[in-house]
Scaffold this motif. Structure first.
Motif, PDB file in Angstrom:
ATOM      1  N   ALA A 129       0.831  -1.210   0.000  1.00 50.95           N
ATOM      2  CA  ALA A 129       0.000   0.000   0.000  1.00 50.95           C
ATOM      3  C   ALA A 129       0.862   1.255   0.000  1.00 50.95           C
ATOM      4  N   THR A 130       1.962   1.217   0.749  1.00 50.62           N
ATOM      5  CA  THR A 130       2.866   2.364   0.803  1.00 50.62           C
ATOM      6  C   THR A 130       3.519   2.618  -0.554  1.00 50.62           C
ATOM      7  N   LEU A 131       3.970   1.571  -1.213  1.00 52.10           N
ATOM      8  CA  LEU A 131       4.599   1.728  -2.525  1.00 52.10           C
ATOM      9  C   LEU A 131       3.609   2.299  -3.534  1.00 52.10           C
ATOM     10  N   ARG A 132       2.387   1.828  -3.498  1.00 51.07           N
ATOM     11  CA  ARG A 132       1.388   2.375  -4.424  1.00 51.07           C
ATOM     12  C   ARG A 132       1.093   3.834  -4.098  1.00 51.07           C
ATOM     13  N   GLY A 133       1.094   4.157  -2.799  1.00 52.24           N
ATOM     14  CA  GLY A 133       0.905   5.554  -2.417  1.00 52.24           C
ATOM     15  C   GLY A 133       2.049   6.437  -2.867  1.00 52.24           C
ATOM     16  N   MET A 134       3.237   5.851  -3.020  1.00 50.38           N
ATOM     17  CA  MET A 134       4.407   6.582  -3.513  1.00 50.38           C
ATOM     18  C   MET A 134       4.520   6.516  -5.035  1.00 50.38           C
ATOM     19  N   LYS A 135       3.483   5.979  -5.683  1.00 48.35           N
ATOM     20  CA  LYS A 135       3.409   5.880  -7.159  1.00 48.35           C
ATOM     21  C   LYS A 135       4.497   4.964  -7.732  1.00 48.35           C
ATOM     22  N   VAL A 136       4.855   3.939  -6.955  1.00 49.48           N
ATOM     23  CA  VAL A 136       5.794   2.932  -7.462  1.00 49.48           C
ATOM     24  C   VAL A 136       4.971   1.820  -8.101  1.00 49.48           C
ATOM     25  N   GLU A 137       4.988   1.760  -9.412  1.00 47.93           N
ATOM     26  CA  GLU A 137       4.222   0.730 -10.100  1.00 47.93           C
ATOM     27  C   GLU A 137       4.974  -0.594 -10.167  1.00 47.93           C
ATOM     28  N   ARG A 138       6.299  -0.520 -10.288  1.00 53.93           N
ATOM     29  CA  ARG A 138       7.098  -1.737 -10.359  1.00 53.93           C
ATOM     30  C   ARG A 138       8.522  -1.406  -9.927  1.00 53.93           C
ATOM     31  N   ALA A 139       8.957  -2.034  -8.852  1.00 51.65           N
ATOM     32  CA  ALA A 139      10.317  -1.812  -8.361  1.00 51.65           C
ATOM     33  C   ALA A 139      11.303  -2.650  -9.161  1.00 51.65           C
ATOM     34  N   ARG A 140      12.499  -2.111  -9.365  1.00 50.35           N
ATOM     35  CA  ARG A 140      13.532  -2.871 -10.057  1.00 50.35           C
ATOM     36  C   ARG A 140      13.891  -4.115  -9.260  1.00 50.35           C
ATOM     37  N   THR A 141      13.953  -3.967  -7.935  1.00 44.80           N
ATOM     38  CA  THR A 141      14.223  -5.128  -7.090  1.00 44.80           C
ATOM     39  C   THR A 141      13.640  -4.897  -5.711  1.00 44.80           C
ATOM     40  N   LEU A 142      13.355  -5.982  -5.032  1.00 43.07           N
ATOM     41  CA  LEU A 142      12.869  -5.977  -3.656  1.00 43.07           C
ATOM     42  C   LEU A 142      13.857  -6.796  -2.842  1.00 43.07           C
ATOM     43  N   VAL A 143      14.463  -6.161  -1.835  1.00 42.95           N
ATOM     44  CA  VAL A 143      15.487  -6.817  -1.018  1.00 42.95           C
ATOM     45  C   VAL A 143      14.995  -6.872   0.417  1.00 42.95           C
ATOM     46  N   LEU A 153       9.389 -12.180   0.497  1.00 36.30           N
ATOM     47  CA  LEU A 153       8.866 -13.349  -0.209  1.00 36.30           C
ATOM     48  C   LEU A 153       7.336 -13.348  -0.226  1.00 36.30           C
ATOM     49  N   GLN A 154       6.730 -12.976   0.894  1.00 39.04           N
ATOM     50  CA  GLN A 154       5.262 -12.931   0.936  1.00 39.04           C
ATOM     51  C   GLN A 154       4.727 -11.814   0.051  1.00 39.04           C
ATOM     52  N   LEU A 155       5.404 -10.687   0.037  1.00 40.70           N
ATOM     53  CA  LEU A 155       5.014  -9.572  -0.825  1.00 40.70           C
ATOM     54  C   LEU A 155       5.101  -9.975  -2.296  1.00 40.70           C
ATOM     55  N   ALA A 156       6.164 -10.690  -2.646  1.00 39.06           N
ATOM     56  CA  ALA A 156       6.332 -11.133  -4.037  1.00 39.06           C
ATOM     57  C   ALA A 156       5.259 -12.129  -4.446  1.00 39.06           C
ATOM     58  N   ALA A 157       4.742 -12.892  -3.491  1.00 39.18           N
ATOM     59  CA  ALA A 157       3.674 -13.847  -3.793  1.00 39.18           C
ATOM     60  C   ALA A 157       2.316 -13.164  -3.891  1.00 39.18           C
ATOM     61  N   LEU A 158       2.079 -12.182  -3.016  1.00 36.93           N
ATOM     62  CA  LEU A 158       0.783 -11.507  -2.996  1.00 36.93           C
ATOM     63  C   LEU A 158       0.634 -10.483  -4.121  1.00 36.93           C
ATOM     64  N   PHE A 159       1.730  -9.802  -4.452  1.00 35.56           N
ATOM     65  CA  PHE A 159       1.683  -8.716  -5.435  1.00 35.56           C
ATOM     66  C   PHE A 159       2.818  -8.892  -6.438  1.00 35.56           C
ATOM     67  N   PRO A 160       2.766  -9.939  -7.252  1.00 29.44           N
ATOM     68  CA  PRO A 160       3.893 -10.252  -8.155  1.00 29.44           C
ATOM     69  C   PRO A 160       4.181  -9.167  -9.181  1.00 29.44           C
ATOM     70  N   GLU A 161       3.212  -8.292  -9.428  1.00 29.38           N
ATOM     71  CA  GLU A 161       3.417  -7.244 -10.417  1.00 29.38           C
ATOM     72  C   GLU A 161       4.242  -6.074  -9.881  1.00 29.38           C
ATOM     73  N   LEU A 162       4.525  -6.058  -8.574  1.00 25.01           N
ATOM     74  CA  LEU A 162       5.159  -4.899  -7.958  1.00 25.01           C
ATOM     75  C   LEU A 162       6.681  -4.899  -8.051  1.00 25.01           C
ATOM     76  N   MET A 163       7.283  -6.043  -8.416  1.00 29.39           N
ATOM     77  CA  MET A 163       8.744  -6.072  -8.453  1.00 29.39           C
ATOM     78  C   MET A 163       9.242  -6.925  -9.607  1.00 29.39           C
ATOM     79  N   ALA A 164      10.425  -6.546 -10.137  1.00 27.09           N
ATOM     80  CA  ALA A 164      11.037  -7.291 -11.236  1.00 27.09           C
ATOM     81  C   ALA A 164      11.954  -8.392 -10.734  1.00 27.09           C
ATOM     82  N   SER A 165      12.405  -8.301  -9.486  1.00 25.43           N
ATOM     83  CA  SER A 165      13.277  -9.321  -8.915  1.00 25.43           C
ATOM     84  C   SER A 165      13.219  -9.224  -7.401  1.00 25.43           C
ATOM     85  N   VAL A 166      13.685 -10.299  -6.744  1.00 25.12           N
ATOM     86  CA  VAL A 166      13.665 -10.365  -5.282  1.00 25.12           C
ATOM     87  C   VAL A 166      15.029 -10.868  -4.803  1.00 25.12           C
ATOM     88  N   VAL A 167      15.584 -10.218  -3.780  1.00 24.20           N
ATOM     89  CA  VAL A 167      16.818 -10.668  -3.144  1.00 24.20           C
ATOM     90  C   VAL A 167      16.527 -10.869  -1.663  1.00 24.20           C
TER      91      VAL A 167
END
Length: 344
Positions: A129-143, A153-167
């Protein structure tokens, strides 16, 4: 380097996994580096850290801020000359986000023990919700680091469209069973302390002796004996450092908040969510990490690959423990650079 801080108010009540709604939730955040359309990286902190990854560092033996100096910055794995790194303070953390120390405006006092149970899923939804409020449509990576890795990992499963990669640094699908049992007693042990007062102690008070003991046990988990031996010439010197941290922590950290965060960590199990991840994942383990042993991280890797997710595994050799994943983060420069380059 450009730095900024702020706070985001969720516009609607957050549905909680254990039931009920959390209205007026706030998420504090820090950000480093200049932003462009597609250069946002999101970094999620560990259990007792704040969102102030680059400080300022507290004048105390317990330093929740400044933990990311080897990970974030020009020439670091998260290079701020090319990335805009956003660090949200996890829901339930006491450094500006809604937590037990937050004043419940309905009654005019801190939530305290009345704060509803929060889970890794709740934290992930609040970050989204915070990322969408900051107008982040897709992060380059989520660490994510430690607890933040589970949330990632849970965020990547719930909202797969929000990030291009996960570390994920120092986290597996869940904590080892023995640690889940040990940390699972946190709330019970704090409540058994007469100074807990049913969670309605005065600000700055509470079950400090029990909190100190629990902190010291946690520090001995995240700081392996071999890594401490490499850093300090005498075991007594290492023990003094840990005890000073525990003393300062017990004086400043809120007991209700520690109970809430440990309960979320213990209850975090993303095993059933891994198949829903769509972004490539880099899992990083430390050879002596008691919270995320390499065997458990490799198990998470196999579950991801079995579900068809492009997963990569990297292990930092001895002496390297959970804490070393941050203090020795420059050793991740090559693996993270190569992983992110393939994803860009």
């Amino acid at each position: 380097m450009y730095q900024t801080t702020g706070s985001y108010s969720l516009p609607v009540a957050l549905p909680l996994e254990e039931g009920g709604l959390l209205g007026g939730a706030q998420i504090a955040w820090s950000a480093y580096g200049e932003r462009s359309d597609d250069n946002v990286a999101v970094l999620l902190h560990d259990l007792s850290h704040s969102h102030r990854a680059l400080g300022p560092v507290e004048d105390s033996a317990y330093q929740p801020s400044g933990w990311g100096t080897e990970l974030v910055g020009e020439g670091r794995p998260l290079d701020t000359s090319a990335m805009h790194v956003v660090v949200p303070n996890l829901l339930g953390s006491p450094f500006g986000s809604t937590s037990p120390v937050t004043v419940d405006t309905r009654v005019g006092r801190a939530y305290g023990a009345a704060m509803p149970t929060m889970t890794v899923t709740d934290m992930a939804r609040a970050v989204a919700a915070t990322l969408r409020g900051m107008k982040v449509e897709r992060a380059r990576t989520l660490v994510g680091v430690g607890l933040g890795g589970l949330v990632a990992l849970q965020l990547a499963a719930l909202f797969p469209e929000l990030m291009a990669s996960v570390v994920v640094l120092g986290a597996a699908r869940t904590l080892p069973e023995t640690l889940r049992e040990r940390l699972g007693f946190t709330r019970h042990l704090l409540r058994a302390d007469p100074d807990f007062r049913e969670g309605q102690y005065a600000p700055g008070e509470g079950p400090r002796k029990t909190l100190r003991k629990l902190r010291l046990e946690y520090l001995r988990l995240v700081n392996g004996t071999r890594a401490l031996a490499a850093a300090y010439s005498e075991p007594a010197a290492a023990e003094r450092v840990l005890e000073a941290d525990a003393d300062a922590f017990a004086e400043t950290f809120d007991a209700n908040t520690w109970a809430l965060l440990c309960t979320a960590y213990v209850g975090g199990d993303v095993s059933d969510s891994l198949a829903k991840v769509r972004a490539p994942v880099l899992l990083v383990a430390a050879a002596q990490d008691a919270l995320a042993p390499p065997s458990r991280v490799r198990d998470t890797y196999h579950l991801l690959t079995a579900a068809g997710i492009r997963a990569h595994y990297h292990e930092l050799p001895e002496p390297c423990d959970h804490a070393s994943l941050l203090t020795q983060a420059r050793r991740l420069q090559g693996p993270m650079r190569d992983f992110l380059r393939r994803r860009s």
